[in-house]
Scaffold this motif. Structure first.
Motif, PDB file in Angstrom:
ATOM      1  N   LYS A  89      -8.222   9.029  -2.844  1.00  0.00           N
ATOM      2  CA  LYS A  89      -9.209   8.034  -3.465  1.00  0.00           C
ATOM      3  C   LYS A  89      -8.756   7.949  -4.856  1.00  0.00           C
ATOM      4  O   LYS A  89      -8.965   6.741  -5.360  1.00  0.00           O
ATOM      5  CB  LYS A  89     -10.298   9.009  -3.602  1.00  0.00           C
ATOM      6  CG  LYS A  89     -11.173   9.096  -2.229  1.00  0.00           C
ATOM      7  CD  LYS A  89     -12.680   9.681  -2.414  1.00  0.00           C
ATOM      8  CE  LYS A  89     -13.327   9.900  -0.998  1.00  0.00           C
ATOM      9  NZ  LYS A  89     -14.646  10.346  -1.201  1.00  0.00           N
ATOM     10  N   LEU A  90      -7.904   8.556  -5.579  1.00  0.00           N
ATOM     11  CA  LEU A  90      -7.440   8.430  -6.834  1.00  0.00           C
ATOM     12  C   LEU A  90      -6.566   7.374  -6.731  1.00  0.00           C
ATOM     13  O   LEU A  90      -6.317   6.385  -7.828  1.00  0.00           O
ATOM     14  CB  LEU A  90      -6.735   9.832  -7.258  1.00  0.00           C
ATOM     15  CG  LEU A  90      -5.959   9.617  -8.625  1.00  0.00           C
ATOM     16  CD1 LEU A  90      -6.876   9.457  -9.706  1.00  0.00           C
ATOM     17  CD2 LEU A  90      -5.224  10.705  -9.098  1.00  0.00           C
ATOM     18  N   THR A  91      -5.608   7.309  -5.831  1.00  0.00           N
ATOM     19  CA  THR A  91      -4.369   6.105  -5.822  1.00  0.00           C
ATOM     20  C   THR A  91      -4.682   5.105  -4.770  1.00  0.00           C
ATOM     21  O   THR A  91      -3.846   4.187  -4.535  1.00  0.00           O
ATOM     22  CB  THR A  91      -3.241   6.990  -5.537  1.00  0.00           C
ATOM     23  OG1 THR A  91      -3.399   7.566  -4.214  1.00  0.00           O
ATOM     24  CG2 THR A  91      -2.876   7.995  -6.481  1.00  0.00           C
ATOM     25  N   ASN A  92      -5.965   5.345  -4.180  1.00  0.00           N
ATOM     26  CA  ASN A  92      -6.346   4.105  -3.010  1.00  0.00           C
ATOM     27  C   ASN A  92      -5.272   4.258  -2.267  1.00  0.00           C
ATOM     28  O   ASN A  92      -4.893   2.928  -1.375  1.00  0.00           O
ATOM     29  CB  ASN A  92      -6.597   2.821  -3.479  1.00  0.00           C
ATOM     30  CG  ASN A  92      -7.445   2.148  -2.793  1.00  0.00           C
ATOM     31  OD1 ASN A  92      -8.274   2.524  -1.737  1.00  0.00           O
ATOM     32  ND2 ASN A  92      -7.310   0.781  -2.736  1.00  0.00           N
ATOM     33  N   SER A  93      -4.744   5.307  -1.581  1.00  0.00           N
ATOM     34  CA  SER A  93      -3.519   5.302  -0.574  1.00  0.00           C
ATOM     35  C   SER A  93      -4.010   5.698   0.874  1.00  0.00           C
ATOM     36  O   SER A  93      -5.002   6.183   1.045  1.00  0.00           O
ATOM     37  CB  SER A  93      -2.475   6.373  -0.885  1.00  0.00           C
ATOM     38  OG  SER A  93      -1.828   6.573  -2.210  1.00  0.00           O
ATOM     39  N   LYS A 108       0.686  -1.152   0.044  1.00  0.00           N
ATOM     40  CA  LYS A 108      -0.037  -0.040  -0.122  1.00  0.00           C
ATOM     41  C   LYS A 108       0.689   1.273   0.012  1.00  0.00           C
ATOM     42  O   LYS A 108       1.690   1.360   0.741  1.00  0.00           O
ATOM     43  CB  LYS A 108      -0.879  -0.196   1.384  1.00  0.00           C
ATOM     44  CG  LYS A 108      -1.940  -1.102   1.293  1.00  0.00           C
ATOM     45  CD  LYS A 108      -2.857  -1.015   2.568  1.00  0.00           C
ATOM     46  CE  LYS A 108      -3.826  -1.983   2.576  1.00  0.00           C
ATOM     47  NZ  LYS A 108      -4.694  -1.918   3.754  1.00  0.00           N
ATOM     48  N   SER A 109       0.409   2.208  -0.691  1.00  0.00           N
ATOM     49  CA  SER A 109       1.065   3.428  -0.794  1.00  0.00           C
ATOM     50  C   SER A 109       0.554   4.494   0.355  1.00  0.00           C
ATOM     51  O   SER A 109      -0.449   4.053   0.879  1.00  0.00           O
ATOM     52  CB  SER A 109       0.818   4.226  -2.042  1.00  0.00           C
ATOM     53  OG  SER A 109       1.832   3.728  -3.101  1.00  0.00           O
ATOM     54  N   ILE A 110       1.193   5.408   0.837  1.00  0.00           N
ATOM     55  CA  ILE A 110       0.698   6.259   1.927  1.00  0.00           C
ATOM     56  C   ILE A 110       0.643   7.641   1.568  1.00  0.00           C
ATOM     57  O   ILE A 110       1.492   8.119   0.851  1.00  0.00           O
ATOM     58  CB  ILE A 110       1.658   5.974   3.068  1.00  0.00           C
ATOM     59  CG1 ILE A 110       1.708   4.770   3.518  1.00  0.00           C
ATOM     60  CG2 ILE A 110       1.280   6.840   4.368  1.00  0.00           C
ATOM     61  CD1 ILE A 110       2.666   4.056   4.370  1.00  0.00           C
ATOM     62  N   ILE A 111      -0.323   8.341   2.277  1.00  0.00           N
ATOM     63  CA  ILE A 111      -0.497   9.854   2.157  1.00  0.00           C
ATOM     64  C   ILE A 111      -0.455  10.197   3.405  1.00  0.00           C
ATOM     65  O   ILE A 111      -0.832   9.965   4.271  1.00  0.00           O
ATOM     66  CB  ILE A 111      -1.322  10.318   1.246  1.00  0.00           C
ATOM     67  CG1 ILE A 111      -1.486  10.040  -0.002  1.00  0.00           C
ATOM     68  CG2 ILE A 111      -1.608  12.116   1.425  1.00  0.00           C
ATOM     69  CD1 ILE A 111      -2.657  10.485  -0.934  1.00  0.00           C
ATOM     70  N   GLY A 112       0.768  11.098   3.677  1.00  0.00           N
ATOM     71  CA  GLY A 112       1.080  11.647   5.141  1.00  0.00           C
ATOM     72  C   GLY A 112       0.351  13.134   5.094  1.00  0.00           C
ATOM     73  O   GLY A 112       0.879  14.036   4.343  1.00  0.00           O
ATOM     74  N   ALA A 113      -0.329  13.336   5.791  1.00  0.00           N
ATOM     75  CA  ALA A 113      -0.769  14.750   6.313  1.00  0.00           C
ATOM     76  C   ALA A 113      -0.025  15.465   7.344  1.00  0.00           C
ATOM     77  O   ALA A 113       0.142  14.832   8.333  1.00  0.00           O
ATOM     78  CB  ALA A 113      -2.335  14.766   6.500  1.00  0.00           C
TER      79      ALA A 113
END
Length: 293
Positions: A221-225, A112-117
């Motif tokens: 949502k685009l990358t399902n991260s 899984k890829s991750i998006i960190g805020a």
């Protein structure tokens, strides 16, 4: 030509300052605090208004204490950020460290890829440098370009020197599509202020309607991260920890604005915990919902 020359001179001066040891830089910070707080009064009215609106339940004395602590920390933040221009990997590792890196390792192991805020909270520049060599997978930092082209390139070089890929905000979606087949860790600042024509969503943040970008939600949502929040804490002067807090693991299953509300509320809880470490001198509330036509 003159402006470019002055920019080069300014960048060289900052580099020379960055070579000074921390203890000297903190002496400079002590002096800088006196200048910006007592002599110039830099944006004190902005800070006071922001604190008054954000914390109406606090007394004037309580808000004044936060204001003074904030400006003391702002001076530290300035010299620490300058230090990052030339700081070695060993120096950065010593000054900021993750408390639970296994969270990231586990998501990567699952493919899984991750998006960190993150927020403009504590030293985000130092945390960004540490992020640059946290993993061998692609690391993406989304940034807002500076108006001065020379300094923009100067800071891109600084922020990317440990392997992070810098992507301008306007190019984020294109970059995410480009790297969609790679497992990646992307970091986006959650409290950037949209310009008026891009203010499409308002939420309650620090007791007032606040325009927020929907970029984190759209990209997740685009990358399902997986979406996490990078919770940074100041341990002592110059030393920080950050903790990875999972917010959303299945973004495509969320309701509209659910992801946005999750990261906004988490940032708010961090600010309320230790308010002096947020960027109060930023004019965050430039307009209200009724100003949008």
């Amino acid at each position: 030509m003159i402006n470019k020359g002055l920019s080069r001179l300014g960048a060289f001066f900052l580099y020379l300052l960055s070579l000074l040891p921390f203890w000297v830089l903190y002496l400079i910070a002590d002096f800088l605090f006196v200048v910006i707080y007592y002599i110039t009064g830099y944006r004190r009215k902005v800070v006071q208004e922001n604190l008054r609106n954000a914390f109406p339940e606090k007394t004037e004395k309580e808000r004044h204490d936060i204001e003074k602590k904030y400006f003391r920390y702002l001076a530290d933040l300035i010299v620490e950020s300058i230090k990052m221009i030339s700081a070695s990997k060993e120096t950065i590792v010593k000054h900021v460290w993750p408390t639970n890196p296994e969270v990231i390792d586990n998501y990567f192991a699952e493919g899984k890829s991750i998006i960190g805020a993150v927020g403009h909270y504590c030293n985000w520049e130092l945390a960004g440098q540490r992020f640059g060599f946290f993993t061998e997978n692609r690391r993406i930092i989304v940034y807002k370009p500076l108006t001065n082209d020379y300094f923009d390139q100067f800071f891109i070089k600084m922020r990317s020197r440990f392997g992070a890929t810098l992507v301008a905000m306007k190019d984020t979606a294109r970059a995410m599509v480009k790297y969609k087949n790679e497992i990646s860790f992307s970091v986006l600042v959650a409290d950037q202020t949209p310009v008026k024509h891009e203010a499409h969503y308002f939420t309650e943040f620090l007791n007032q309607p606040t325009a927020v970008f929907l970029g984190i939600e759209k990209l997740a949502k685009l990358t399902n991260s997986v979406v996490i929040f990078c919770d940074v804490k100041r341990v002592k002067r110059g030393y920080y920890t950050y903790t990875f807090v999972p917010l959303v693991e299945n973004p495509k299953e969320t309701a509209p604005h659910e992801i946005t509300e999750a990261h906004v509320k988490y940032l708010e809880s961090m600010i309320k915990r230790e308010p002096e470490y947020w960027l109060w001198s930023h004019r965050r509330w430039k307009f209200k919902p009724e100003d949008i036509v």
